[in-house]
Design a protein around this motif. Structure first.
Motif, short mmCIF file in Angstrom:
data_model
loop_
_atom_site.label_atom_id
_atom_site.label_comp_id
_atom_site.label_asym_id
_atom_site.label_seq_id
_atom_site.Cartn_x
_atom_site.Cartn_y
_atom_site.Cartn_z
N ALA A 64 103.66 -103.82 -97.25
CA ALA A 64 102.32 -103.41 -97.65
C ALA A 64 102.32 -101.93 -98.00
O ALA A 64 103.05 -101.13 -97.41
N PRO A 65 101.50 -101.54 -98.98
CA PRO A 65 101.42 -100.11 -99.34
C PRO A 65 101.06 -99.25 -98.12
O PRO A 65 100.14 -99.58 -97.37
N GLY A 66 101.83 -98.19 -97.93
CA GLY A 66 101.56 -97.29 -96.81
C GLY A 66 102.13 -97.75 -95.48
O GLY A 66 102.03 -97.01 -94.49
N GLU A 67 102.71 -98.94 -95.45
CA GLU A 67 103.29 -99.41 -94.18
C GLU A 67 104.50 -98.57 -93.81
O GLU A 67 105.40 -98.37 -94.63
N PRO A 68 104.56 -98.06 -92.60
CA PRO A 68 105.68 -97.19 -92.23
C PRO A 68 107.00 -97.94 -92.16
O PRO A 68 107.06 -99.07 -91.66
N VAL A 69 108.04 -97.30 -92.65
CA VAL A 69 109.38 -97.88 -92.60
C VAL A 69 110.05 -97.53 -91.29
O VAL A 69 110.73 -98.37 -90.68
N PHE A 70 109.87 -96.30 -90.84
CA PHE A 70 110.56 -95.80 -89.65
C PHE A 70 109.58 -95.42 -88.55
O PHE A 70 108.41 -95.11 -88.82
N GLY A 71 110.08 -95.42 -87.36
CA GLY A 71 109.31 -94.92 -86.23
C GLY A 71 110.24 -94.23 -85.26
O GLY A 71 111.46 -94.37 -85.31
N THR A 72 109.64 -93.47 -84.37
CA THR A 72 110.38 -92.88 -83.25
C THR A 72 109.42 -92.81 -82.08
O THR A 72 108.30 -93.34 -82.15
N LEU A 73 109.83 -92.19 -80.99
CA LEU A 73 109.00 -92.12 -79.80
C LEU A 73 108.61 -90.69 -79.51
O LEU A 73 109.47 -89.79 -79.48
N ASP A 74 107.32 -90.46 -79.32
CA ASP A 74 106.85 -89.17 -78.87
C ASP A 74 107.45 -88.91 -77.49
O ASP A 74 107.30 -89.72 -76.58
N GLY A 75 108.13 -87.80 -77.36
CA GLY A 75 108.87 -87.53 -76.14
C GLY A 75 110.36 -87.72 -76.29
O GLY A 75 111.14 -87.32 -75.41
N GLY A 76 110.77 -88.35 -77.40
CA GLY A 76 112.20 -88.48 -77.69
C GLY A 76 112.76 -89.85 -77.37
O GLY A 76 112.24 -90.59 -76.54
N LEU A 77 113.85 -90.17 -78.05
CA LEU A 77 114.46 -91.48 -77.88
C LEU A 77 115.17 -91.64 -76.55
O LEU A 77 115.48 -92.76 -76.14
N SER A 78 115.40 -90.55 -75.84
CA SER A 78 115.95 -90.69 -74.49
C SER A 78 114.97 -91.39 -73.56
O SER A 78 115.38 -91.95 -72.53
#
Length: 467
Positions: free
Chosen positions: A212-226
């Motif tokens: 869908a238009p505008g749908e995010p491809v990537f994400g991460t975590l606030d606070g870091g992937l650890s």
């Protein structure tokens, strides 16, 4: 009273941790994770620079899987109660450093392979008469080729050198001419079994998973992937052994015996099953006597080493881009750069400091990584300034993270070799499974799925054995 079954997970990266969580969720077993280093997470490592968080390894995960559903990484994030921490890039446009300037990466490509030749002419001139319909599918059902060989034959050298190679290199630190189409671009590989031209194959692969238009491809975590690493370790309920190298693996009548620790003071551990979530070469060494044909299949996989150089810069003049990729033909040490505090809104700082991260190191060019940290940092700073056309300010803090042997180099036929190794293990040793990037592909979702699949198969094997 029956003795609880014991499962050893060898390797504490995200694949091993995902396996441990799945084992905990589906089976009543005792789990121990053996990690050779002093920290869990593998290439997921959140650090601190100039008073703020920064990723010293992988920075994000794909939100969707190849079939269009949520990726295995997103599912694990939900399972661990971290969904509220998911954030997405606030700036998505990236560029290519070509001919001394930055040019936006064209839209409509699949990892750089065009679905519309007209859209890529700003960075490369494709060969327009090479992609002809030969009267049948591009590839037969079992053939694997390198990405570079396929695209060069159809679209010419510039498309590979200026688009496909830097985009694949940003993920694998390898060369398009060496990397397996089936392993690195499975959706496109499937389409080539049906479509008669590469343009049609790209379009079919894109249409198979509409976005869908505008749908995010990537994400991460606030606070870091650890935080993902820590939450998975806790949820698994596993006993974690740091600095615990597994040196030998021997089948027993009831399962497996592990030899753990230094040769001068070995520890012997008996378990019912093993998830081997370590890179291919150490896995091959452990399998050399147990399953020599499987060890031979996976032992030839090579790896690229990389370094990540991160700067905290005081109010630099940066373009409104997430970053840029550098074709190898440009002759720079830097192969990619990320403007982290531009790309990720949650990282922006009131003090005006910008985090900029550069990736260094291409397969076959590891000699460049023999430089000192100081030399690497100085060269990266100089090259970033040259690409941007303006002198960047001196960093108030910097960090060089080296990842030796970090990224698998999948040559054509890789998945067939892995399938052959796994077939041997299923027949001869059903309570031993392989998991991780060395086998199934890079990226957090692929590694999570690999670990979970290994755990599912271990559970099935244990239930079938009656142990």
């Amino acid at each position: 009273m029956a003795t609880r079954r014991r499962v050893a997970v060898v390797g504490g990266g995200i694949a091993g941790l995902a396996a441990a969580v799945r084992l905990r969720d589906r089976a009543d077993v005792d789990i121990t994770v053996y990690e050779q280093s002093g920290a869990l997470g593998g290439k997921l490592r959140t650090g601190e620079l100039a008073g703020g968080p920064v990723e010293f390894g992988a920075e994000s995960f794909l939100m969707r899987d190849p079939a269009g559903g949520e990726s295995a990484a997103v599912a694990l994030v939900h399972r661990l109660g971290l969904a509220g921490r998911i954030v997405h890039p606030t700036v998505g446009q990236a560029a290519l450093a070509v001919a001394g300037g930055l040019r936006p990466i064209p839209g409509g490509t699949l990892v750089g392979v065009p679905g519309d030749l007209a859209k890529v002419t700003t960075v490369a001139q494709p060969t327009r008469d090479g992609d002809r319909d030969g009267g049948g599918p591009l590839l037969d059902p079992v053939r694997d080729v390198s990405v570079g060989a396929l695209v060069r034959a159809r679209f010419g050298d510039e498309v590979v050198d200026r688009l496909v190679d830097p985009m694949l290199g940003g993920v694998y630190a390898g060369r398009a001419d060496d990397l397996s189409l089936v392993t690195t671009m499975p959706a496109l590989a499937r389409a080539t079994r049906v479509e008669h031209t590469l343009l049609d194959a790209v379009r079919a692969a894109q249409a198979a998973v509409p976005r869908a238009p505008g749908e995010p491809v990537f994400g991460t975590l606030d606070g870091g992937l650890s935080t993902l690493v820590d939450a998975a370790a806790t949820a698994s309920g596993a006993a974690v052994r740091h600095h615990a190298a597994v040196r030998e693996l021997t089948p027993t009548a009831a399962g497996w015996r592990l030899v753990v620790g230094p040769a001068r003071d070995p520890e012997y551990v008996d378990v019912d099953a093993v998830v081997l979530a370590v890179p291919a070469r150490p896995a091959a060494r452990l399998l050399a006597d147990v399953a020599p044909s499987a060890a031979e299949e996976i032992g030839g996989l090579d790896y690229a080493s990389v370094a990540l150089v991160t700067f905290a810069l005081p109010e630099p003049a940066l373009p409104e881009l997430s970053g840029f990729l550098v074709p190898a033909t440009e002759g720079l040490l830097v192969k990619a750069a990320t403007f982290s505090t531009t790309k990720w809104g949650h990282l922006r700082r009131p003090d005006g400091l910008a985090l900029v991260r550069a990736s260094v190191g291409r397969y076959g060019d590891e000699a460049q990584l023999h430089r000192t940290d100081e030399d690497l940092a100085a060269t990266v700073h100089r090259e970033l300034s040259a690409v941007l056309g303006t002198a960047l300010p001196a960093p108030i803090a910097g960090h060089v993270q080296r990842w030796g042997g970090a990224l698998p180099q999948y040559t054509p036929g890789h998945l067939d070799r892995v399938a052959a190794a796994r077939s041997v293990l299923r027949r001869a040793h059903p309570t031993l499974r392989l998991a991780g990037a060395g086998y199934d592909g890079v990226g957090i979702p692929v590694c999570v799925r690999s670990g979970e699949t290994a755990a599912d198969e271990i559970i099935t094997a244990l239930e079938g054995s009656g142990r």
